[in-house]
Design a protein around this motif. Structure first.
Motif, mmCIF file in Angstrom:
data_model
loop_
_atom_site.group_PDB
_atom_site.id
_atom_site.type_symbol
_atom_site.label_atom_id
_atom_site.label_comp_id
_atom_site.label_asym_id
_atom_site.label_seq_id
_atom_site.Cartn_x
_atom_site.Cartn_y
_atom_site.Cartn_z
ATOM 1 N N ASP A 260 25.332 -13.925 -27.327
ATOM 2 C CA ASP A 260 26.133 -15.040 -27.537
ATOM 3 C C ASP A 260 26.562 -15.763 -26.410
ATOM 4 O OD1 ASP A 260 26.682 -13.961 -30.105
ATOM 5 O OD2 ASP A 260 28.197 -12.657 -29.321
ATOM 6 N N LEU A 261 26.314 -15.261 -25.301
ATOM 7 C CA LEU A 261 26.456 -16.030 -24.114
ATOM 8 C C LEU A 261 25.345 -15.776 -22.946
ATOM 9 C CD1 LEU A 261 30.369 -15.287 -23.228
ATOM 10 C CD2 LEU A 261 29.362 -17.116 -24.451
ATOM 11 N N ALA A 262 25.021 -16.363 -22.041
ATOM 12 C CA ALA A 262 24.004 -16.499 -21.196
ATOM 13 C C ALA A 262 24.481 -17.167 -19.928
ATOM 14 C CB ALA A 262 22.614 -16.878 -21.752
ATOM 15 N N LEU A 263 23.866 -16.433 -18.847
ATOM 16 C CA LEU A 263 23.752 -17.076 -17.312
ATOM 17 C C LEU A 263 22.707 -18.059 -17.370
ATOM 18 C CD1 LEU A 263 24.886 -14.334 -15.342
ATOM 19 C CD2 LEU A 263 26.228 -16.033 -15.707
ATOM 20 N N ARG A 264 23.121 -19.338 -16.945
ATOM 21 C CA ARG A 264 21.856 -20.542 -16.928
ATOM 22 C C ARG A 264 21.980 -21.045 -15.648
ATOM 23 N NH1 ARG A 264 22.400 -23.300 -22.923
ATOM 24 N NH2 ARG A 264 20.163 -23.921 -22.255
ATOM 25 N N PRO B 21 33.956 -35.491 -3.475
ATOM 26 C CA PRO B 21 33.237 -34.465 -4.319
ATOM 27 C C PRO B 21 31.994 -33.856 -3.637
ATOM 28 C CG PRO B 21 32.813 -36.475 -5.204
ATOM 29 C CD PRO B 21 33.801 -37.000 -4.122
ATOM 30 N N ARG B 22 32.161 -32.537 -3.834
ATOM 31 C CA ARG B 22 30.985 -31.784 -3.134
ATOM 32 C C ARG B 22 30.388 -30.898 -4.069
ATOM 33 N NH1 ARG B 22 30.665 -35.524 -0.452
ATOM 34 N NH2 ARG B 22 30.764 -35.655 1.699
ATOM 35 N N ALA B 23 29.109 -30.618 -4.218
ATOM 36 C CA ALA B 23 28.331 -29.845 -5.153
ATOM 37 C C ALA B 23 27.765 -28.503 -4.600
ATOM 38 C CB ALA B 23 27.028 -30.515 -5.890
ATOM 39 N N THR B 24 28.059 -27.412 -5.333
ATOM 40 C CA THR B 24 27.162 -26.267 -4.891
ATOM 41 C C THR B 24 25.841 -26.403 -4.730
ATOM 42 O OG1 THR B 24 27.157 -24.807 -6.914
ATOM 43 C CG2 THR B 24 29.354 -25.112 -5.602
ATOM 44 N N ARG B 25 24.868 -25.315 -4.147
ATOM 45 C CA ARG B 25 23.637 -25.241 -4.536
ATOM 46 C C ARG B 25 23.506 -24.627 -5.784
ATOM 47 N NH1 ARG B 25 23.189 -19.581 -4.442
ATOM 48 N NH2 ARG B 25 24.177 -18.497 -2.976
ATOM 49 N N MET B 26 22.426 -24.264 -6.292
ATOM 50 C CA MET B 26 22.075 -23.821 -7.464
ATOM 51 C C MET B 26 22.907 -22.355 -7.657
ATOM 52 S SD MET B 26 20.411 -21.796 -9.717
ATOM 53 C CE MET B 26 18.943 -20.766 -8.838
ATOM 54 N N VAL B 27 23.680 -22.340 -8.720
ATOM 55 C CA VAL B 27 24.272 -21.176 -9.263
ATOM 56 C C VAL B 27 23.851 -20.810 -10.629
ATOM 57 C CG1 VAL B 27 25.970 -21.132 -7.309
ATOM 58 C CG2 VAL B 27 26.430 -22.394 -9.675
ATOM 59 N N TYR B 28 24.488 -19.731 -11.081
ATOM 60 C CA TYR B 28 24.342 -19.427 -12.517
ATOM 61 C C TYR B 28 25.497 -19.742 -13.173
ATOM 62 C CZ TYR B 28 19.722 -17.534 -11.750
ATOM 63 O OH TYR B 28 18.447 -17.568 -11.456
ATOM 64 N N VAL B 29 25.590 -20.356 -14.288
ATOM 65 C CA VAL B 29 26.856 -20.886 -15.205
ATOM 66 C C VAL B 29 26.698 -20.291 -16.332
ATOM 67 C CG1 VAL B 29 27.885 -22.815 -16.121
ATOM 68 C CG2 VAL B 29 26.646 -23.075 -13.825
ATOM 69 N N LEU B 30 28.104 -19.482 -16.473
ATOM 70 C CA LEU B 30 28.123 -18.721 -17.967
ATOM 71 C C LEU B 30 28.314 -19.771 -19.105
ATOM 72 C CD1 LEU B 30 28.294 -16.046 -19.385
ATOM 73 C CD2 LEU B 30 30.617 -16.185 -19.188
ATOM 74 N N SER B 31 27.252 -19.646 -20.124
ATOM 75 C CA SER B 31 27.292 -20.597 -21.229
ATOM 76 C C SER B 31 26.932 -19.889 -22.395
ATOM 77 C CB SER B 31 26.238 -21.684 -20.841
ATOM 78 O OG SER B 31 25.953 -22.592 -21.940
ATOM 79 N N ASP B 32 26.921 -20.911 -23.462
ATOM 80 C CA ASP B 32 26.550 -20.376 -24.840
ATOM 81 C C ASP B 32 25.147 -20.146 -24.758
ATOM 82 O OD1 ASP B 32 28.906 -20.634 -25.995
ATOM 83 O OD2 ASP B 32 28.573 -22.684 -26.565
ATOM 84 N N ALA B 33 24.558 -19.089 -25.297
ATOM 85 C CA ALA B 33 23.004 -18.549 -25.278
ATOM 86 C C ALA B 33 22.329 -19.827 -25.805
ATOM 87 C CB ALA B 33 22.868 -17.635 -26.085
ATOM 88 N N PRO B 34 21.057 -20.038 -25.213
ATOM 89 C CA PRO B 34 20.242 -21.198 -26.032
ATOM 90 C C PRO B 34 19.826 -20.817 -27.360
ATOM 91 C CG PRO B 34 19.287 -19.750 -24.052
ATOM 92 C CD PRO B 34 20.324 -19.339 -24.120
ATOM 93 N N SER B 35 19.386 -21.534 -28.183
ATOM 94 C CA SER B 35 18.928 -21.195 -29.695
ATOM 95 C C SER B 35 17.676 -20.386 -29.338
ATOM 96 C CB SER B 35 18.378 -22.833 -30.185
ATOM 97 O OG SER B 35 17.377 -23.355 -29.339
#
Length: 374
Positions: free
Chosen positions: A213-217, A194-208
């Motif tokens: 509705d969605l946010a890149l985190r 397994p190999r990980a990427t560097r830091m990227v933005y992940v589409l996710s539910d928006a924080p409280s």
């Protein structure tokens, strides 16, 4: 000067010398007592500092071990998903959904945004794959062709879960078209690990508190290769030819790392994670209190520490620093109490010794005077 006056003067000098000689013992006692007091104060102060350092080191070591345990557990879940493909000739969407539900990502794998399967599609099979996706009402491979033409291979995410709003948007998305992802996928393919990427933005539910509705985190992806069964895998070339696809895990770093500290981490210690070997030159993945301290000058903490860990072959830097609350708790009155007590005892012993010397000197003087009168 008469002989009697000379004798009297000599007697007085003798008495003064005797007093000073015996008084030296009292001052010697005072000096020794003060030295012992200073040693006791220094020892207690060092002991308090050692205890505070041990408290800091234990917290940081426990945190690093917790991160390593957590990331290993998440990788184990990915290996389990790969086992589905090695245990069966065909894995369906229903099989995939059952597996994802079974691992209970919301409860047991905080920060795991999506667990997906990236299928290898060679250029000659691209149109067939696109027709099948349209027949099932799914989007085609995205992004489509490079401006320069065909890509060497496509890896659309054909299965993903849990199927929330954010994860549905990445169905049939080919992250291999993006440099950070293709680099990690190539490393995973060639190494078999397994190999990980560097830091990227992940589409996710928006924080409280967010109106969206969605946010890149901030987060990262991990890719685990799947090979065709029965194919030789002894060399890099053989692994490249046998590649079937990847298990892809996408993670929101804030949610993944924040769960480590619930009820188990000293709240008076700041913790920061950086994507790379140097906190000063790499982006943050996580900052416990939102205030960046690594590499900043001024207001030096009582204790700080940098360390590094490898997560799926990618290096992270960890930074720990004490906060004012830790330093307030680290201040102890014990060294001052020892110093004050030692000074008091030293002066008391000196006073008693000096009184004994004076009393003995006076007694000898009275005895000599009586002998002279007789």
């Amino acid at each position: 000067m008469s002989r009697s006056n000379v004798g009297l003067a000599g007697s007085r000098l003798t008495r003064l010398w005797r007093y000073l000689r015996r008084g030296t013992a009292a001052y010697g006692v005072l000096l020794i007592a003060l030295l012992l007091t200073a040693l006791a104060w220094y020892y207690v102060r060092q002991n308090v500092e050692v205890q505070n350092r041990a408290r800091f080191d234990e917290s940081t070591q426990a945190t690093q071990e917790a991160i390593e345990r957590r990331t290993k557990a998440y990788l184990d879940a990915m290996f389990g998903a790969r086992g589905l493909f090695y245990a069966s000739n065909t894995v369906t969407q229903e099989d995939w959904n059952d597996y994802v539900r079974g691992i209970e990502p919301a409860r047991r794998f905080e920060g795991l945004q999506a667990l997906s399967y990236a299928q290898r599609v060679d250029p000659e099979n691209r149109e067939t794959f696109m027709r099948g996706a349209r027949d099932e009402g799914l989007p085609g491979i995205r992004p489509d062709l490079n401006p320069s033409g065909e890509r060497s291979a496509y890896f659309p995410l054909t299965y993903t879960g849990p199927l929330g709003d954010a994860n549905q948007t990445i169905l049939n998305y080919d992250f291999y078209a993006e440099g950070a992802h293709s680099k990690a996928m190539d490393l995973a393919r060639d190494s078999g690990e397994p190999r990980a990427t560097r830091m990227v933005y992940v589409l996710s539910d928006a924080p409280s508190g967010s109106t969206a509705d969605l946010a890149l985190r901030r987060g990262f992806f991990v890719y685990l290769p799947i090979y065709e069964e029965g194919e030789p895998l002894g060399s890099v070339g053989e692994r490249r030819r046998a590649l079937r696809g990847f298990i892809a895990g996408s993670f929101v770093s804030e949610k993944l790392l924040a769960g480590i500290f619930e009820g188990s981490f000293d709240p008076a210690i700041d913790f920061e994670v950086y994507d790379g070997a140097s906190p000063a030159s790499t982006p943050p993945l996580y900052d416990r209190d939102g205030i960046r301290r690594a590499g900043k000058r001024g207001n030096e903490p009582l204790f700080s520490k940098e360390s590094r860990i490898a997560v799926a072959g990618h290096e992270w830097s960890l930074y720990f620093a004490t906060l004012p609350a830790f330093e307030d708790g680290a201040e102890s009155n014990l060294p001052l109490l020892v110093l004050a007590s030692g000074l008091g005892m030293s002066l008391l012993i000196f006073g008693i010794t000096l009184l004994v010397v004076r009393s003995r000197t006076r007694a000898e003087i009275y005895s000599e005077d009586l002998e002279r009168l007789v």
